[in-house]
Design an enzyme around this catalytic site. Structure first.
Site, PDB file in Angstrom:
ATOM      1  N   PHE A  57      -0.970  33.130 -54.626  1.00 57.28           N
ATOM      2  CA  PHE A  57       0.546  33.553 -54.718  1.00 57.28           C
ATOM      3  C   PHE A  57       0.574  34.364 -56.222  1.00 57.28           C
ATOM      4  O   PHE A  57       0.224  33.708 -57.260  1.00 57.28           O
ATOM      5  CB  PHE A  57       1.446  32.569 -54.810  1.00 57.28           C
ATOM      6  CG  PHE A  57       3.052  32.950 -55.020  1.00 57.28           C
ATOM      7  CD1 PHE A  57       3.452  33.455 -53.912  1.00 57.28           C
ATOM      8  CD2 PHE A  57       3.276  32.348 -56.178  1.00 57.28           C
ATOM      9  CE1 PHE A  57       4.847  33.650 -54.129  1.00 57.28           C
ATOM     10  CE2 PHE A  57       4.700  33.010 -56.317  1.00 57.28           C
ATOM     11  CZ  PHE A  57       5.564  33.524 -55.468  1.00 57.28           C
ATOM     12  N   LYS A  71       5.241  30.886 -67.167  1.00 55.23           N
ATOM     13  CA  LYS A  71       5.695  29.449 -66.857  1.00 55.23           C
ATOM     14  C   LYS A  71       5.674  28.631 -68.124  1.00 55.23           C
ATOM     15  O   LYS A  71       6.578  28.686 -68.776  1.00 55.23           O
ATOM     16  CB  LYS A  71       4.673  28.904 -65.723  1.00 55.23           C
ATOM     17  CG  LYS A  71       5.124  29.443 -64.425  1.00 55.23           C
ATOM     18  CD  LYS A  71       4.532  28.543 -63.465  1.00 55.23           C
ATOM     19  CE  LYS A  71       4.816  29.194 -61.964  1.00 55.23           C
ATOM     20  NZ  LYS A  71       6.199  28.643 -61.407  1.00 55.23           N
ATOM     21  N   ASP A 131      -5.154  35.226 -62.697  1.00 50.25           N
ATOM     22  CA  ASP A 131      -3.752  34.793 -62.675  1.00 50.25           C
ATOM     23  C   ASP A 131      -3.740  33.408 -63.063  1.00 50.25           C
ATOM     24  O   ASP A 131      -3.587  32.565 -62.551  1.00 50.25           O
ATOM     25  CB  ASP A 131      -3.067  35.198 -61.289  1.00 50.25           C
ATOM     26  CG  ASP A 131      -1.537  34.819 -61.511  1.00 50.25           C
ATOM     27  OD1 ASP A 131      -0.915  34.236 -62.340  1.00 50.25           O
ATOM     28  OD2 ASP A 131      -0.671  35.060 -60.527  1.00 50.25           O
TER      29      ASP A 131
HETATM   30  N1  PLP Z   1       1.658  33.843 -60.402  1.00 49.04           N
HETATM   31  C1  PLP Z   1       1.419  32.350 -59.917  1.00 49.04           C
HETATM   32  C2  PLP Z   1      -0.004  31.918 -60.105  1.00 49.04           C
HETATM   33  C3  PLP Z   1       2.448  31.557 -59.914  1.00 49.04           C
HETATM   34  O1  PLP Z   1       2.318  30.427 -59.433  1.00 49.04           O
HETATM   35  C4  PLP Z   1       3.684  32.159 -59.623  1.00 49.04           C
HETATM   36  C5  PLP Z   1       4.841  31.268 -59.642  1.00 49.04           C
HETATM   37  O2  PLP Z   1       4.892  30.441 -59.013  1.00 49.04           O
HETATM   38  C6  PLP Z   1       3.913  33.372 -60.149  1.00 49.04           C
HETATM   39  C7  PLP Z   1       2.733  34.454 -60.473  1.00 49.04           C
HETATM   40  C8  PLP Z   1       5.254  34.337 -60.434  1.00 49.04           C
HETATM   41  O3  PLP Z   1       5.992  33.795 -61.515  1.00 49.04           O
HETATM   42  P1  PLP Z   1       7.328  33.925 -61.788  1.00 49.04           P
HETATM   43  O4  PLP Z   1       7.908  33.232 -60.824  1.00 49.04           O
HETATM   44  O5  PLP Z   1       7.610  33.575 -63.199  1.00 49.04           O
HETATM   45  O6  PLP Z   1       7.586  35.497 -61.337  1.00 49.04           O
END
Ligand code: PLP
Length: 417
Positions: A144, A258, A229
């Site tokens: 994700f 986050k 990521d």
């Molecule tokens: N990347 C990862 C691994 C995530 O867990 C998330 C959100 O849960 C995102 C990207 C997206 O982040 P945002 O909700 O701040 O756009």
């Protein structure tokens, strides 16, 4: 909290929830509660009920709620210089970029792009990968990366993609944790490999040891960029600054958001080595990214993590939490690292268990029907664990007993003890 009179006989939470549903777009479903206040590891709802927050705003409130150092940094910066646009720079932005490069072991060659969220950090990374002259990205099933169209294009899950197709193309997916499959999917047309060091939204899936290093070797073999990521796993959550530091491996791109500013919106895309110079003037941008308040707040979070040795604390308190969860009747397995944990429970029961835990005053979430995720503030204590375990035991116990008749539960294939 409300600018309308209370409807007699109805709770504030019920009234505010109804107003929410009448005014806020229904992208998240009904809110579980309306919250009004937080302090440390607890939050309070509009009816005055207190909850132990074992999700920290989905792995965001690294230092808990209203940490004095965070509040002080945020308010001091807001009352000095709040926003300057990217036609100007500010010292907190510069210092934070330098600090992140040091934490990532950049060795003088990297650069940081600031934004406001994880999905934006990933958009910046996608653009960097395009500047290699190649377009293909190899991503992992179950991964994700966010909800903007570029980040969504990296996600295999049909339910997320289908309503928005066509999405940007040239993405291929491999089973997460399978180094041979990754090696077979990458070739000299691959621009980048993108991986979460631990898959968070998929249910805290920890890859086998050596997987991230194998990805590095495969990327080097074919001249592709390696991008981790770290939006969920970064900034201390796994007991290291970055989740990938569980292995001896250095990526080309790291995306963060986050927990980076402990709850103030921020995102960062770190390009290491030459990946830090692939985007040039006019090729990417935004209005708020790198604003002084977000950066000063983030610096306060990094300071506290360092000064209070929270990385060591996260490792030990995470092990304690995992050990206590393993003893709970109805918990089949516990996996994860540091304070990013999942407890497998009877299949199909996690939404009910999470709701029962909330009713009992403990916030956890249910990323899949058969597991609970816990991503509490990094300042969690043993006393908080003592508070959580009886509530979770009773919520899990009630539903696992109800499930017993339905047959044995499955263990997760990638369980890490
Ligand atoms: N990347 C990862 C691994 C995530 O867990 C998330 C959100 O849960 C995102 C990207 C997206 O982040 P945002 O909700 O701040 O756009």
């Amino acid at each position: 909290m409300t600018d309308q009179p209370m409807t007699s006989g109805r709770s504030s939470v019920a009234v505010l929830t109804e107003r929410y549903e009448g005014a806020v777009m229904n992208t998240f479903g009904p809110p579980k509660r309306v919250l009004v206040r937080g302090a440390g590891c607890h939050v309070w709802d509009a009816d005055g009920r207190r909850y132990l927050d074992l999700m920290a705003g989905i792995a965001v409130n690294s230092l808990g709620h209203a940490h004095p150092a965070v509040v002080a940094a945020m308010t001091a910066q807001a009352s000095t210089l709040g926003q300057v646009s990217n036609l100007f720079a500010s010292e907190p932005q510069i210092v934070l970029a330098e600090r992140l490069l040091v934490l990532a072991g950049a060795d003088g060659e990297g650069r940081v792009f600031f934004c406001n969220s994880g999905t934006e950090a990933n958009e910046a990374a996608i653009k960097i990968t395009r500047r290699t002259g190649r377009t293909r990205i190899v991503a992992a099933q179950g991964g994700f990366h966010g909800r903007t169209l570029g980040a969504l294009a990296l996600t295999a899950k049909a339910a997320y993609r289908a309503p928005f197709e066509p999405l940007p193309g040239d993405v291929v997916w491999v089973p997460y944790g399978d180094a041979a499959a990754l090696s077979a999917a990458v070739d000299e047309t691959t621009a980048a490999i993108v991986l979460e060091p631990i898959q968070g939204e998929a249910g805290v899936i920890v890859p086998p040891d050596g997987y991230l290093s194998a990805a590095r070797r495969v990327a080097d073999r074919d001249g592709a960029l390696l991008w981790f990521d770290e939006v969920q796993t970064g900034v201390g959550r796994t007991g290291r600054w970055f989740g990938y530091q569980a292995e001896q491996v250095q990526p080309d791109i790291i995306t963060l958001a986050k927990g980076l500013a402990g709850g103030f919106p921020i995102g960062a895309c770190i390009g290491l080595g030459s990946a830090g110079s692939l985007l040039g003037p006019g090729q990417h941008g935004n209005t708020f990214g790198g604003n002084p308040v977000a950066c000063a707040t983030s610096l306060a979070v990094l300071d506290v993590i360092q000064q209070d040795d929270l990385l060591t604390h996260v490792t030990s308190i995470g092990a304690e939490l995992a050990a206590r969860l393993r003893l709970v009747d109805g918990v089949i397995a516990v996996r994860g690292r540091g304070l990013l944990l999942a407890a497998d429970i009877a299949p199909g029961t996690s939404p009910l268990v999470a709701a029962a835990a909330l009713e009992g005053g403990v916030i956890v979430n249910d990323p899949t029907p058969d597991c609970l995720r816990l991503a509490p503030p990094l300042v969690l204590s043993s006393a908080h664990i003592d508070e959580a375990i009886p509530v979770l035991s009773s919520a899990i116990g009630a539903h696992s007993r109800a499930q017993d008749a339905a047959g044995p539960a499955q263990r997760h294939p990638l369980e890490v003890s």
